[in-house]
Motif scaffolding. Structure first.
Motif, short mmCIF file in Angstrom:
data_model
loop_
_atom_site.label_atom_id
_atom_site.label_comp_id
_atom_site.label_asym_id
_atom_site.label_seq_id
_atom_site.Cartn_x
_atom_site.Cartn_y
_atom_site.Cartn_z
N THR A 148 0.71 -1.19 -0.06
CA THR A 148 0.00 -0.13 -0.21
C THR A 148 0.61 1.13 -0.04
O THR A 148 0.31 2.30 -0.39
CB THR A 148 -0.85 0.05 1.20
OG1 THR A 148 -0.12 0.05 2.43
CG2 THR A 148 -1.82 -1.35 1.34
N ARG A 149 1.98 1.20 0.47
CA ARG A 149 3.09 2.48 0.34
C ARG A 149 4.05 2.18 -0.74
O ARG A 149 5.24 2.94 -0.52
CB ARG A 149 3.33 2.32 1.71
CG ARG A 149 2.54 2.73 2.96
CD ARG A 149 1.67 3.92 2.62
NE ARG A 149 0.63 4.22 3.68
CZ ARG A 149 -0.68 3.94 3.43
NH1 ARG A 149 -1.00 3.46 2.05
NH2 ARG A 149 -1.63 4.29 4.30
N GLN A 150 3.85 1.54 -1.52
CA GLN A 150 4.72 1.28 -2.94
C GLN A 150 5.00 2.70 -3.33
O GLN A 150 3.93 3.57 -3.46
CB GLN A 150 4.07 0.45 -3.95
CG GLN A 150 5.06 0.26 -5.06
CD GLN A 150 4.45 -0.92 -6.03
OE1 GLN A 150 4.10 -2.08 -5.42
NE2 GLN A 150 4.30 -0.55 -7.23
N PRO A 151 6.47 3.10 -3.63
CA PRO A 151 6.64 4.17 -4.18
C PRO A 151 5.92 4.57 -5.34
O PRO A 151 5.44 3.56 -6.44
CB PRO A 151 8.10 4.34 -4.71
CG PRO A 151 8.59 3.34 -3.87
CD PRO A 151 7.61 2.19 -3.33
N GLY A 152 5.16 5.84 -5.58
CA GLY A 152 4.34 6.01 -6.99
C GLY A 152 2.77 5.81 -6.76
O GLY A 152 2.11 5.93 -7.54
N GLU A 153 2.55 4.83 -5.34
CA GLU A 153 1.25 4.79 -5.44
C GLU A 153 0.95 5.39 -3.96
O GLU A 153 1.20 4.76 -2.81
CB GLU A 153 0.99 3.09 -4.88
CG GLU A 153 1.47 2.43 -6.55
CD GLU A 153 0.27 2.59 -7.50
OE1 GLU A 153 -0.84 3.12 -6.89
OE2 GLU A 153 0.46 2.70 -8.50
N PRO A 154 0.09 6.52 -4.02
CA PRO A 154 0.05 7.45 -2.60
C PRO A 154 -1.13 6.65 -1.68
O PRO A 154 -1.42 6.96 -0.60
CB PRO A 154 -0.64 8.61 -3.18
CG PRO A 154 -0.30 8.63 -4.64
CD PRO A 154 0.07 7.30 -5.14
N GLY A 155 -1.60 5.55 -2.31
CA GLY A 155 -2.70 4.85 -1.31
C GLY A 155 -4.21 5.40 -1.26
O GLY A 155 -4.89 5.20 -0.50
N VAL A 156 -4.34 6.14 -2.25
CA VAL A 156 -5.88 6.51 -2.48
C VAL A 156 -6.59 5.86 -3.86
O VAL A 156 -5.76 5.75 -4.68
CB VAL A 156 -6.02 8.14 -2.62
CG1 VAL A 156 -5.45 8.71 -1.31
CG2 VAL A 156 -5.22 8.53 -3.67
#
Length: 216
Positions: A148-156
């Protein structure tokens, strides 16, 4: 002529869950509504209450459906890396469910089986009961964080909001002075997207496994 059974009885629970999971995978958890699922089957939402009394029960069932994809048939021979790699695979396949896993995993039979396997392996490694339980939580949270906190993925879930957040982050990092922040400007791109997804998850798993080793 034999009366046709009501719509609720004609619906197959496993098929309903497959459709709900596909919606979650494609559009996020907020898109999983009883109304949308019912529309997919051409029935009213009331027909789904035969299988799920409310959305909370549906979410529990979705978590169990996802965890059922973890194959522990050879659990007597599985090591810690094998088990957490299998959990990570499920989280990556169904990232929309990742954030609700911690609160719901113990509410499902499949989750209980996974937790028993994980804690058992940590106990075998020499951890005390308390340490094994705590480490199992740390490992699960760590796996969830990787996804969920993968770089490039803000999690929204909203694509436009995601792009806005990422654009703001990019602008901020690219505006930094190389003289004042030499290390961040050198590595800025790595905070914005993954250069190598395979390596990212490999390193993440290695870090978690090393942290789970018993103290000498």
């Amino acid at each position: 002529m034999t009366p046709r059974p009501p719509a609720s009885e004609r619906l197959d629970r496993a098929e309903v869950l497959s459709v709900a999971l596909a919606i979650a995978d494609a559009d996020g958890l907020e898109a999983v509504t009883l109304r949308r699922i019912a529309t997919s089957f051409g029935v009213t939402p009331m027909a789904l209450y035969w299988h799920f009394k409310d959305k909370d029960a549906l979410l529990d069932a979705l978590v169990e459906r996802a965890l059922d994809e973890i194959d522990l048939s050879d659990s007597d021979e599985a090591d810690l890396r094998t088990v957490i790699t299998a959990i990570l695979r499920v989280l990556r396949d169904h990232p929309a469910l990742a954030d609700i896993m911690p609160i719901r995993i113990m509410r499902t039979d499949a989750g209980i089986d996974v937790a028993e396997q994980l804690v058992g392996l940590l106990r075998t490694d020499g951890h005390s009961p308390v340490a094994a339980a705590q480490l199992s939580i740390f490992l699960l949270n760590g796996l969830i964080g990787l996804v969920t906190r993968q770089p490039g993925e803000p999690g929204v879930a909203d694509p436009s909001m995601r792009e806005t957040l990422l654009s703001t982050k990019r602008t901020r990092l690219k505006s930094l002075s190389p003289q004042a922040y030499p290390h961040l400007t050198e590595t800025a791109d790595f905070f914005l997207e993954l250069p190598d997804e395979k390596e990212y998850y490999k390193q993440g798993l290695t870090l978690l496994l090393n942290a789970a080793r018993p103290a000498p």
